[in-house]
Enzyme design. Structure first.
Site, PDB file in Angstrom:
ATOM      1  N   LYS A 199       7.412 -12.803 -25.126  1.00 22.73           N
ATOM      2  CA  LYS A 199       7.109 -12.896 -23.693  1.00 22.73           C
ATOM      3  C   LYS A 199       6.324 -11.653 -23.282  1.00 22.73           C
ATOM      4  O   LYS A 199       6.581 -10.558 -23.798  1.00 22.73           O
ATOM      5  CB  LYS A 199       8.425 -12.979 -22.919  1.00 22.73           C
ATOM      6  CG  LYS A 199       8.285 -13.080 -21.414  1.00 22.73           C
ATOM      7  CD  LYS A 199       9.660 -13.177 -20.751  1.00 22.73           C
ATOM      8  CE  LYS A 199       9.570 -13.297 -19.244  1.00 22.73           C
ATOM      9  NZ  LYS A 199      10.897 -13.387 -18.599  1.00 22.73           N
TER      10      LYS A 199
ATOM     11  N   SER B 236      11.780 -17.569 -15.743  1.00 19.23           N
ATOM     12  CA  SER B 236      10.422 -17.080 -15.839  1.00 19.23           C
ATOM     13  C   SER B 236       9.850 -17.122 -17.250  1.00 19.23           C
ATOM     14  O   SER B 236       8.643 -17.094 -17.428  1.00 19.23           O
ATOM     15  CB  SER B 236      10.365 -15.624 -15.332  1.00 19.23           C
ATOM     16  OG  SER B 236      11.142 -14.789 -16.177  1.00 19.23           O
TER      17      SER B 236
ATOM     18  N   SER C  45      16.416 -16.526 -16.705  1.00 22.54           N
ATOM     19  CA  SER C  45      15.054 -16.763 -17.195  1.00 22.54           C
ATOM     20  C   SER C  45      14.944 -17.191 -18.638  1.00 22.54           C
ATOM     21  O   SER C  45      13.871 -17.601 -19.065  1.00 22.54           O
ATOM     22  CB  SER C  45      14.209 -15.504 -17.022  1.00 22.54           C
ATOM     23  OG  SER C  45      13.648 -15.535 -15.751  1.00 22.54           O
TER      24      SER C  45
HETATM   25  N1  GLN Z   1      14.526 -17.250 -11.538  1.00 23.65           N
HETATM   26  C1  GLN Z   1      15.208 -15.991 -11.356  1.00 23.65           C
HETATM   27  C2  GLN Z   1      14.396 -15.069 -10.507  1.00 23.65           C
HETATM   28  O1  GLN Z   1      13.318 -15.449 -10.115  1.00 23.65           O
HETATM   29  C3  GLN Z   1      15.527 -15.392 -12.668  1.00 23.65           C
HETATM   30  C4  GLN Z   1      14.416 -14.615 -13.237  1.00 23.65           C
HETATM   31  C5  GLN Z   1      14.776 -13.892 -14.483  1.00 23.65           C
HETATM   32  O2  GLN Z   1      15.849 -14.102 -15.054  1.00 23.65           O
HETATM   33  N2  GLN Z   1      13.889 -13.020 -14.879  1.00 23.65           N
HETATM   34  O3  GLN Z   1      14.797 -13.978 -10.204  1.00 23.65           O
END
Ligand code: GLN
Length: 485
Positions: A75, A150, A174
């Protein structure tokens, strides 16, 4: 030539029917053919070929590391020396890592081959991978749908066989949420299990590195390679790292609780609910004790998460100012306008929304009302979760309220988008390990994930149970899911 685990690959390498070189060509071909899914920001074709030749030689010499034969994707939040890194943001345009993050360093030392850098929501903020400065990423099962976020692209790369395994980051879900949307395993370990040296910070009291894979063995193996003490990160745990991959089979019967109020939540789809209930029934049939429990703070988890993470993000992201690296606006005529324009032009909408929210909750007049209060609620959430995990080996719930939603479906409504994290944030707020296991598909063929949470540093039990659950899912006649081993 689709492999689901490193052990299958190693068997074929030993039999002489494949090699790292052939594998790399196979993945490069898939990456080319599926380029429209928009997964990779950069593909290291030549470098991967060279590494493959090197690793093939080491295998032949009997000197290969534990991950020889594993082709991985990273990532775009992980530092990889002399490679670009931009957290899918324009503000880091042109940035090149000067060092390897610890996780990346450790997997390279064990002879994993890195094939490329993968898109994500900008600075890991999002649940659909639509917030990347480089465009949306598509779900390989249905290209009109999102892969989750994400780390959406990292999930798709494993789903669509563009690499065997990928590393993402999980701050609130995420890794687990996109794993559920893409039908692969997604592990978020205990907070502090893996060093964050070389991980771009989003919310430092939540951030973890996580693993996507198609087999539990690979996930366990990667964890044992990258976890553990590290002089470069004062927040990492010194707790010993077991050989997770060697203890995945046991015949224990477990005490499991399912969080009943996740199952009567308004936002939960019927099909996800059915798949979860089926799995609960199956576990009972197999002799495990599975009891309903209430998690009384469920409604407070998302607000607590979003107050604390935006506060931390507003502070972490203050370093991007256009002075020393990355994007700098051409239009600033003095220092202050340069800062303002750089940040206004360089960050995307969601990141700016969160910086502003975070700055607001930390401001002198609102600090106690929001930030301090959320810290107190976090303590209550941790305590209630820990208490449940004293009584039960595992807590289970759906990973997500729905299966993968359509591209653009929630883009205009951030609150709707935040609901995708409803079930994953409890583990993040509490710092405990959790995994998403693919357990079925809905009527449209979209995958459904079941989340399992365990006590801090209980990854060994969690992985063994996930392996068992995956195997039970495959033999479950009511489920048409057959991919995971
Ligand atoms: N969807 C969550 C957020 O936008 C989790 C994101 C993550 O775990 N990096 O904060």
């Amino acid at each position: 030539m689709r492999y689901d685990s490193l052990s299958e690959i190693r068997k074929d390498i030993e039999a002489g029917t494949t090699s790292c070189e052939k594998l790399v060509e196979h993945y490069l071909k898939n990456i080319r053919e599926k380029a429209h899914l928009n997964v990779f920001l950069e593909v290291y074709a030549e470098e991967a070929r060279e590494a493959a030749r090197r690793v093939d030689q080491r295998i032949a010499d009997g000197t290969a590391g534990k991950l020889a034969g594993m082709v991985v994707g990273l990532k775009d939040v992980l530092c990889h020396k002399d490679h670009g890194l931009q957290s899918s943001s324009r503000i880091l345009d042109g940035f090149v890592s000067q060092f390897n993050g610890t996780a990346v360093d450790r997997l390279l030392k064990e002879d994993a081959i890195v094939i490329g850098r993968q898109s994500c929501d900008e600075f890991a903020m999002g649940s659909s991978n639509e917030n990347s400065a480089f465009g949306a990423v598509l779900n390989a099962d249905d290209e009109s749908r999102v892969p989750g976020g994400s780390s959406g692209a990292s999930a798709v790369s494993v789903q669509a066989d563009m690499c065997l395994l990928s590393l993402g980051s999980d701050t609130g879900g995420s890794v687990r949420q996109p794993a559920a949307f893409c039908g692969v395993y997604g592990l978020k370990p205990t907070y502090s299990r893996i060093s964050r040296y070389g991980l771009v910070a989003y919310a430092s009291s939540f951030d973890t590195i996580g693993v996507f894979s198609r087999s539990i063995q690979d996930c366990a193996l990667m964890l044992e390679v990258i976890a553990g003490a590290d002089e470069q990160d004062s927040t990492v745990s010194r707790e010993g790292v077991p050989a997770y991959s060697r203890h995945l089979d046991n015949n224990r019967t477990y005490r499991i609780a399912y969080i009943a109020n996740t199952l009567d939540h308004d936002g939960l789809s019927e099909e996800v609910k059915d798949a979860t209930l089926r799995k609960i029934a199956l576990l009972k049939e197999q002799g495990h004790s599975v009891e309903p429990v209430e998690f009384s703070l469920l409604d407070y988890v998302l607000p607590t998460y979003y107050i604390l993470t935006t506060a931390e993000a507003s502070s972490n992201l203050s370093r991007y100012d256009g002075v020393k690296y990355g994007y700098r606006s051409e239009n600033g005529h003095d220092l202050e306008t340069m800062y303002k324009l750089t940040r206004s032009e360089g960050f995307g909408e969601e990141v700016k929304r969160r910086i502003m929210l975070g700055t607001f909750v930390l401001s002198a007049s609102y600090y106690d009302a929001y930030y301090t209060k959320a810290q107190k609620v976090r303590r209550l959430i941790c305590d209630e979760t820990a208490k449940l995990l004293e009584e039960y080996d595992f807590l289970i719930s759906p990973t997500t309220p729905t299966t993968a939603f359509g591209l653009g479906e929630h883009s205009d409504n951030p609150l709707e988008m935040y609901l995708a994290d409803l079930y994953t944030v409890q583990a993040s707020v509490s710092g405990i390990p959790a995994i998403s296991v693919p357990v079925g598909r809905d009527g449209d063929g979209l995958s459904i994930g079941l989340q399992v949470m365990a006590g801090s540093f209980k990854e060994q039990d969690l992985l063994a149970f996930a392996k068992y659950l995956g195997a039970v899912s495959v033999s479950d006649k009511t489920s048409n899911y057959t991919l995971c081993k």
